[in-house]
Write a protein that holds these residues in place. Structure first.
Motif, PDB file in Angstrom:
ATOM      1  N   LEU A  23      12.189 -23.441 -30.508  1.00  0.00           N
ATOM      2  CA  LEU A  23      12.341 -24.879 -30.270  1.00  0.00           C
ATOM      3  C   LEU A  23      13.735 -25.150 -29.736  1.00  0.00           C
ATOM      4  N   GLU A  24      13.852 -26.281 -29.027  1.00  0.00           N
ATOM      5  CA  GLU A  24      15.190 -26.763 -28.719  1.00  0.00           C
ATOM      6  C   GLU A  24      15.306 -28.202 -29.208  1.00  0.00           C
ATOM      7  N   LEU A  25      16.371 -28.421 -29.983  1.00  0.00           N
ATOM      8  CA  LEU A  25      16.635 -29.770 -30.471  1.00  0.00           C
ATOM      9  C   LEU A  25      17.326 -30.558 -29.373  1.00  0.00           C
ATOM     10  N   PRO A  26      17.102 -31.853 -29.328  1.00  0.00           N
ATOM     11  CA  PRO A  26      17.715 -32.650 -28.273  1.00  0.00           C
ATOM     12  C   PRO A  26      19.242 -32.683 -28.411  1.00  0.00           C
ATOM     13  N   ASP A  27      19.917 -32.663 -27.272  1.00  0.00           N
ATOM     14  CA  ASP A  27      21.382 -32.704 -27.265  1.00  0.00           C
ATOM     15  C   ASP A  27      21.935 -33.844 -28.107  1.00  0.00           C
ATOM     16  N   GLU A  28      21.295 -34.996 -28.005  1.00  0.00           N
ATOM     17  CA  GLU A  28      21.867 -36.169 -28.676  1.00  0.00           C
ATOM     18  C   GLU A  28      21.717 -36.097 -30.190  1.00  0.00           C
ATOM     19  N   LEU A  29      21.021 -35.077 -30.668  1.00  0.00           N
ATOM     20  CA  LEU A  29      20.930 -34.887 -32.117  1.00  0.00           C
ATOM     21  C   LEU A  29      21.577 -33.561 -32.532  1.00  0.00           C
ATOM     22  N   SER A  30      22.423 -33.049 -31.641  1.00  0.00           N
ATOM     23  CA  SER A  30      23.110 -31.791 -31.926  1.00  0.00           C
ATOM     24  C   SER A  30      24.612 -31.988 -31.759  1.00  0.00           C
ATOM     25  N   ALA A  31      25.385 -31.042 -32.297  1.00  0.00           N
ATOM     26  CA  ALA A  31      26.834 -31.107 -32.118  1.00  0.00           C
ATOM     27  C   ALA A  31      27.300 -29.785 -31.559  1.00  0.00           C
ATOM     28  N   THR A  32      28.511 -29.806 -31.062  1.00  0.00           N
ATOM     29  CA  THR A  32      29.076 -28.546 -30.612  1.00  0.00           C
ATOM     30  C   THR A  32      30.256 -28.221 -31.504  1.00  0.00           C
ATOM     31  N   SER A  33      30.917 -27.107 -31.214  1.00  0.00           N
ATOM     32  CA  SER A  33      31.961 -26.613 -32.100  1.00  0.00           C
ATOM     33  C   SER A  33      33.327 -26.951 -31.536  1.00  0.00           C
ATOM     34  N   SER A  34      34.303 -27.149 -32.428  1.00  0.00           N
ATOM     35  CA  SER A  34      35.652 -27.421 -31.948  1.00  0.00           C
ATOM     36  C   SER A  34      36.306 -26.153 -31.425  1.00  0.00           C
ATOM     37  N   ILE A  35      35.794 -25.022 -31.798  1.00  0.00           N
ATOM     38  CA  ILE A  35      36.458 -23.787 -31.388  1.00  0.00           C
ATOM     39  C   ILE A  35      35.518 -22.807 -30.685  1.00  0.00           C
ATOM     40  N   MET A  36      34.198 -22.977 -30.905  1.00  0.00           N
ATOM     41  CA  MET A  36      33.249 -22.046 -30.297  1.00  0.00           C
ATOM     42  C   MET A  36      32.359 -22.818 -29.333  1.00  0.00           C
ATOM     43  N   PRO A  37      32.768 -22.913 -28.099  1.00  0.00           N
ATOM     44  CA  PRO A  37      32.121 -23.831 -27.169  1.00  0.00           C
ATOM     45  C   PRO A  37      30.686 -23.466 -26.830  1.00  0.00           C
ATOM     46  N   GLN A  38      30.270 -22.231 -27.135  1.00  0.00           N
ATOM     47  CA  GLN A  38      28.923 -21.836 -26.738  1.00  0.00           C
ATOM     48  C   GLN A  38      27.840 -22.365 -27.659  1.00  0.00           C
ATOM     49  N   LYS A  39      28.224 -23.012 -28.755  1.00  0.00           N
ATOM     50  CA  LYS A  39      27.244 -23.306 -29.780  1.00  0.00           C
ATOM     51  C   LYS A  39      26.653 -24.708 -29.697  1.00  0.00           C
ATOM     52  N   LYS A  40      25.439 -24.817 -30.151  1.00  0.00           N
ATOM     53  CA  LYS A  40      24.764 -26.109 -30.213  1.00  0.00           C
ATOM     54  C   LYS A  40      24.220 -26.221 -31.628  1.00  0.00           C
ATOM     55  N   ASN A  41      24.906 -26.982 -32.409  1.00  0.00           N
ATOM     56  CA  ASN A  41      24.634 -26.954 -33.847  1.00  0.00           C
ATOM     57  C   ASN A  41      23.625 -28.021 -34.258  1.00  0.00           C
ATOM     58  N   PRO A  42      22.617 -27.605 -35.036  1.00  0.00           N
ATOM     59  CA  PRO A  42      21.538 -28.513 -35.434  1.00  0.00           C
ATOM     60  C   PRO A  42      21.964 -29.401 -36.601  1.00  0.00           C
ATOM     61  N   VAL A  43      22.996 -30.192 -36.383  1.00  0.00           N
ATOM     62  CA  VAL A  43      23.636 -30.894 -37.502  1.00  0.00           C
ATOM     63  C   VAL A  43      22.748 -31.942 -38.170  1.00  0.00           C
ATOM     64  N   VAL A  44      21.897 -32.592 -37.381  1.00  0.00           N
ATOM     65  CA  VAL A  44      21.025 -33.602 -38.000  1.00  0.00           C
ATOM     66  C   VAL A  44      20.050 -32.927 -38.968  1.00  0.00           C
ATOM     67  N   ALA A  45      19.521 -31.808 -38.561  1.00  0.00           N
ATOM     68  CA  ALA A  45      18.612 -31.080 -39.459  1.00  0.00           C
ATOM     69  C   ALA A  45      19.371 -30.559 -40.676  1.00  0.00           C
ATOM     70  N   GLU A  46      20.595 -30.113 -40.460  1.00  0.00           N
ATOM     71  CA  GLU A  46      21.384 -29.613 -41.598  1.00  0.00           C
ATOM     72  C   GLU A  46      21.627 -30.711 -42.624  1.00  0.00           C
ATOM     73  N   ILE A  47      22.048 -31.868 -42.146  1.00  0.00           N
ATOM     74  CA  ILE A  47      22.286 -32.966 -43.092  1.00  0.00           C
ATOM     75  C   ILE A  47      20.965 -33.339 -43.775  1.00  0.00           C
ATOM     76  N   THR A  48      19.891 -33.322 -43.008  1.00  0.00           N
ATOM     77  CA  THR A  48      18.591 -33.701 -43.588  1.00  0.00           C
ATOM     78  C   THR A  48      18.188 -32.779 -44.729  1.00  0.00           C
ATOM     79  N   ARG A  49      18.481 -31.493 -44.569  1.00  0.00           N
ATOM     80  CA  ARG A  49      18.022 -30.616 -45.657  1.00  0.00           C
ATOM     81  C   ARG A  49      18.883 -30.741 -46.911  1.00  0.00           C
ATOM     82  N   THR A  50      20.004 -31.452 -46.819  1.00  0.00           N
ATOM     83  CA  THR A  50      20.787 -31.681 -48.052  1.00  0.00           C
ATOM     84  C   THR A  50      20.225 -32.826 -48.889  1.00  0.00           C
ATOM     85  N   LYS A  51      19.357 -33.639 -48.300  1.00  0.00           N
ATOM     86  CA  LYS A  51      18.958 -34.870 -48.997  1.00  0.00           C
ATOM     87  C   LYS A  51      18.164 -34.590 -50.261  1.00  0.00           C
TER      88      LYS A  51
END
Lengths: 478, 478, 478, 478
Positions: C262-290
């Motif tokens: 799967l690919e998550l949409p850009d607008e629901l992903s973040a990138t890294s301050s130091i590792m520019p190649q990454k596309k982090n699934p941050v919305v899903a990560e926060i969701t699984r903490t709930k």
């Protein structure tokens, strides 16, 4: 057992013990046997087994039902393997077919749901029994003057029956949850196979009917890997245990020397090995721990279930024993609480004493407002002052009138009037709102609650019969 | 047993079972026997027992130690009653004195602390074993290229040794907590009696010395009714289980077909009853559930302990089995994790592959900044663009140069240079900070960690010897 | 405010802040105002207020509704005091009567239940929205080949639609719980006063009707001091969050480079301050903490509620904010999950690839059993061997036949036959059981689920209308 | 902010709010500024920034320290971005270099640890203050006769000082855990970068020294992604809250009318809006809820941390606010508890009354055993019978002697002797064991505890000074 194809080595013995569920599979042993009977019938219908093979296998499984195996051989991963192995040794061809179109993933859920229906029915019985006991005692003690507390301070005159009816009311509100759990379990996952269904043309409705399930599941992934119904079940027991913890706490408090409102029966109390004068409310103490047992079980079960991607993992196996434990804890606590409620004695002298002024002093304020139009805040302030006088033992006709003056309340009320207004029996019979501690309302409410209990009993009885009939038919079919 | 004085009726049988701790008292059976031996010696010193009575009683208790009783007679509330009864039948006078100045309240805490010291030492051994295994493998794999992930996205080239050393580091940080728990247990409550001490002139220091405790408790109320040391102990196991859950999760992930970085040994894997192609990481799955087991146990134990007024209540009895369970779960998980780590194989082709560009692309940005003074944010932005080109398979010398231009970075760097900068082995050896994945640093850190392990071992060994010597002396004294 | 009568000193300022609920009372501000409106009408009916006084007070309260007060003056213990004070300054006589027959104990429960009905309706909307989105996408992707995993190992060919429908199925099963919670709240406690009812002859049915409650409570003690309905509500959100945590976990896994399904949409992903190649699934990560947020809230709420004797204590006040927080967390997670599901893209090449042999190998075994009568265990063993050959890249016509021989399966099946049997599209269309991943079944199930959603919507709409109409009538009555 | 390189679209606004940590980053704002100061100095040492650039940037950051920014612009993901943006607008070149060799992953851990050291020192102060208050009152009330309870039944005569000293003892045992947490935080992760270290040759020891950290971390993966130190910290607050919950429970119980042993100060009590006679122990009630707040926070934090593979994920961000909340809850509860203890009054008439016979009846049994050699079990049985007589008001010289006979105890003891033996003051001064309620032992123990407190204060003072000096030097360096 079936490792040879893919894995070269046998499992490490310590790992086998570590990952085996045999230790807690006893609970579902019968259910697993029934499910294998049903699967044999499905395979017969598919044409893989002959009618005779099927009939004989069901009969063999019937014997296993009567003399269940010891579950202590750790070479088996789980109960499914034990049953398959047992049958294979007696009916090799049927045994070799048992896993066709059936996985442990769907079989174990089917077994848990079948067994859980029985356990929920049993839980219902224990709740029913406690409710009936509470209501019976509530009726008997509907006129027994007893204080109610807020902030552990005496708050108002009421009756012991009112308190007991309060607990019955809480328990009665759990019935929709109880039925909800039953219905979540009344759904057959058989035919879901490991995760996505199977190409074996199994008749799922037939399987459901054989086992007395009300319907079949809609999605094989959900059916095999969701344990939401277990979380729902443990949540229910959490609420039961929560209610019991409050009741137990009150029993401990009220049977202390300081409160001395109740006496617990000797046969439910213990004494001390070193302090012979004590009578310890040990049954109530153990009962109030159960809510924590269940919270712990819920946390564990939920923790394991969370973040599980959608297909089965062995983690899920560890959830099931928490369910049975939660039910065990709750049912035993219900039973012992019923015994305590049945055998309590009330120290009516003390309980009436605790309702004396200033306990009912708000009645003075209400009276001044309702009958003399004194603004309630003013009346309330006056009542506060009177309350302090009473506590300090300084209430006399003189201080009474002086306090009225200071509070700016100039109406023709005497100390005697005020004391009459606060007389406990008068107070409770003076409550005007439905749901109050007025014995008349409590008695009516008890009557209605008994009727509700009866309706619920019928609901469960009907379901129980359906399930038992199906299993008897499956077991005894010739 | 000793109800007659105060209570008229015997305890209801169901209530007796419900409130008995016998089921989980097996864990402290030996400790209770030792404590009775010590108490006999105290009573001898007080003058209540003769030297001969004491000696014979200790010898009798020594026999009980060797052939412990079955703990299945539910007429006994707990193990203390079993031991007292056993001794009373063999030495009536001593038996009848056993409760003088000793309550179950102080005796049970003493027994738990004595046993817990042994269990903590055993926990130390299992942690030590896993740490040593992690460090040994970390050393061996210090040069084995392996990706590290953040957000489950490939984040940087590293080594498998670096990851293993990370887990060892986490475990090593638990040692102060491990020692703290040991020291909390190394304190004798004997002489606290039920709640406030006793008028029997017991020599508490002598009792502590007999049982190998390092000191005596300061306040009888705290000593008999605080279970803070159990909460501290379960918290410790929670941290152990937490660390193991992460490690287990990584093993599950990395051994999936999709990651294919690791292969778990066959003897620690299972196959499927219906899907023959699968190799299921069941040991790791079970291991990652343990953190929830312990969280549940902690919630239960804490819940029971909370809001307890300061003297003993029977509620507290229900806390203890959670302690033993938490230790059991943790130790078994440590042992199986050690086995997994010992027997892993690494798919080095895949792990190196995962470290290829763009995994190390931040090195390009660092290079541009460090050697050409390009502002890092600009360099980082460029690296992001290059990363996208690589992901899309569009990185060529032309697109490389074009991207440099677009990003406004005009320095003489070629695609070849960039690719060299990102070469995994070069990357890891190029890390300049201590604590990084640079093999040189990991190897040094491993060495230091081994030394630390050794120091810790000595600490525990010394304490273990002291305790064992004391118990041997107590047991064998003529 | 009303301390003067009983207590001599004002409250310590720090203690006032510590015990005040103002900080989290904003949530029930509107509800408290409505309840005061209703109480004014009750007092009018009792005769304590004139029709004009009542009308004017309701109109004043209407203004407060429109421009609510700041809740930051810590001299007030809670919102009830703020409203009473506000009205008292504008209509002293009405203000001074507001506490007649009404306590904060019954008022706060009434307010919470009123507000909770709105929040449950809102929760329903968010669940409905996610269900509808899941079902819509399930329909669209009903033929999109996608692997399903068990033990995080590829287990069978299925479709992405099947997985999404699985999640919708789980959510749909929560509806009975959702309605149960609504109905627990649809009960007016007004007239229960502090704990035992009141001698003020309030018309409780009239109060319920004014506020749109479906019924009145049965027992004043239960009504004012039980928070079971809050525990039921938080349990419900726990189940919602549990389901979302699994879905989020799958999204994180499947969007890793290694899975690349799967690919998550850009607008629901973040990138890294130091590792520019990454596309982090941050919305899903926060969701699984709930799910942990809610478990924590449940533990806190339950902990506070447990062991409470039956009358109100201030402890209970601390439970309420956990309810609102649990709803906030769950609703936001539902909304963001809906966005993720709406905007996912599927890497169909990869997902089909993951379904290739040996993923569907059980089909070979099923075929041999169903069509050639080969005992399933033998066929399963053969499939395991073939699976290993495929994994090792060694499957050829020769090794295929040789393996058949070794496994003792002598039927006329060729490698080509076997490969055809495992062809993913053929596999999924070959599933024969309802509830399987067969697109035909999934589509039918989706259709039924949409109808069920519609029925549920009507149920909530009806209730919502009833409540809103009542409140409008109360507010606008001339 | 730095998305452009890799992601095409900006982040969805709702998703940005959902994933932003700004809301709870205020706590670490100062720490983040200091860390940026230190990083600027590191970059200077590396040669990337000139001495002047570094000096000016530190001075600018010093201004930010003095007038911190509002943290309400949700376009920023977190505080790190806010600070970098703020500096970039004032010193573009330095700003553009800030992320060189520094990731939010290591920066945020460094900031949390820096801030946590301050918060732990503050927690120490609050514990110290309560301990000192408990000990001071314990000394004052060392002779104040007061009952101690087990099973909420009167168990033995003791003193109020003994009870308070018991609580101080529990708190003192937390000091090793308190120091352990401080030391876990006293380790600089800077230089760990995102996950595996960095090729930028940062001097990690220098960074640690600039920020006053005692050492540097050993493994970058552990340093950036382990939150074990937070779990350890919350566990500590759990223990504090647990102890406070018991103390609060006792205050609620003992200030009820039924116990009437204590009176809480008016300024820490509330009255009722409807029941003017009540004085509600609201501060104690709120205090006993804190243990559940912390248990909830721990469950949440642990839940999020568990099963995290080893590199950073955004999930971890949600753990941190639970830490600050746990500290807030605990510190406020400690402060209010200190106030309650300082301002309690004891109802000495009632507390002495509660210690009258049969409370001290075990002394009769001890006496018979120690002085007449009566087997203790027999003496205990006798005491039980006497206890019953006293409870029933039937103890006379005649019944006393008759009971002796019935119990088979034939020694020359009179009722008067027995009553003297049970006289509370005599009982407490007759306790012979250290740690007992004997005032002499309590006073000695209090003295030692005060010395221990002093030692602990020095430990923290020394560390506090070291940290503060380092930060002052960093901030003010020219």
């Amino acid at each position: 057992m079936h490792r040879a194809g893919r894995l070269e080595k046998g499992m490490d013995e310590e790992a086998a013990r570590y990952t085996s569920s045999l230790e807690f599979d006893r609970e579902i042993l019968e259910a697993v046997i029934y499910i294998n009977m049903a699967h044999v019938r499905l395979l017969e219908r598919v044409g893989v087994l002959s009618e005779q093979e099927a009939r004989e296998a069901v009969a063999l499984l019937g014997k296993l039902l009567e003399s269940p195996p010891m579950l202590d051989r750790h070479e088996f991963e789980d109960i499914h393997m034990v049953v398959e192995d047992w049958l294979s040794r007696r009916s090799p061809r049927v045994g070799s077919m048992l896993a066709l179109g059936k996985s442990r993933n769907d079989a174990v859920v089917a077994a848990i749901k079948l067994r859980l229906k029985q356990r929920v029915a049993q839980l219902h019985e224990s709740i029913d029994e406690l409710c009936a006991t509470l209501l019976k005692q509530a009726e008997r003690e509907a006129e027994t003057i007893f204080p109610v507390y807020t902030h552990l301070q005496r708050a108002a005159p009421a009756t012991f029956g009112f308190i007991l009816h309060g607990y019955a009311t809480r328990l009665l509100k759990l019935y929709p949850h109880l039925r909800l759990v039953y219905e979540l379990c009344d759904e057959s996952p058989l035919g879901s196979a490991a995760v996505a269904g199977t190409s074996v043309p199994l008749d799922r409705e037939y399987a459901a009917q054989l086992l007395g399930f009300g319907k079949i599941s809609d999605n094989a992934l959900e059916a095999t890997a969701s344990r939401d119904f277990i979380i729902e079940s443990i949540s229910l027991t959490l609420l039961v245990a929560l209610i019991l913890s409050s009741l137990a706490e009150e029993l401990v408090l009220y049977s202390s020397e300081e409160f001395s409102l109740l006496e617990l029966p000797d046969e439910l109390s213990a004494t001390s090995s070193i302090m012979p004068q004590k009578k310890n409310p040990v049954v109530a103490e153990i009962t109030r721990t159960k809510v924590w047992e269940v919270l712990g079980l819920l946390s564990t079960a939920l923790g394991i279930a969370a973040r599980q991607p959608s297909g089965y993992s062995l983690d899920l196996q560890q959830i099931t024993p928490k369910l049975w434990k939660a039910l065990d804890e709750t049912v035993s606590a219900l039973r012992l609480t019923t015994k305590m409620i049945e055998n309590l004695s009330i120290n009516t002298a003390r309980s009436a004493e605790a309702c004396k002024p200033p306990t009912g002093i708000v009645e003075v304020a209400n009276h001044l407002t309702l009958n003399y139009g004194v603004p309630f805040r003013k009346a309330h302030n006056l009542a506060g002052r009177l309350s302090r006088l009473i506590s300090e033992g300084k209430l006399t006709p003189e201080t009474f009138q002086q306090t009225l003056q200071e509070a700016g309340v100039s109406v023709g009320i005497t100390l005697e009037d005020a004391l009459q207004l606060m007389e406990p029996r008068r107070v409770i019979h003076g409550y005007k709102t439905r749901g109050s501690a007025n014995p008349q309302y409590v008695k009516t409410a008890v009557k209605q609650a008994f009727q509700e209990l009866e309706r619920q009993r019928e609901w469960f009885l009907e379901r129980r019969r359906k399930m038992e009939n199906a299993l008897a038919t499956l077991r005894e079919a010739e």
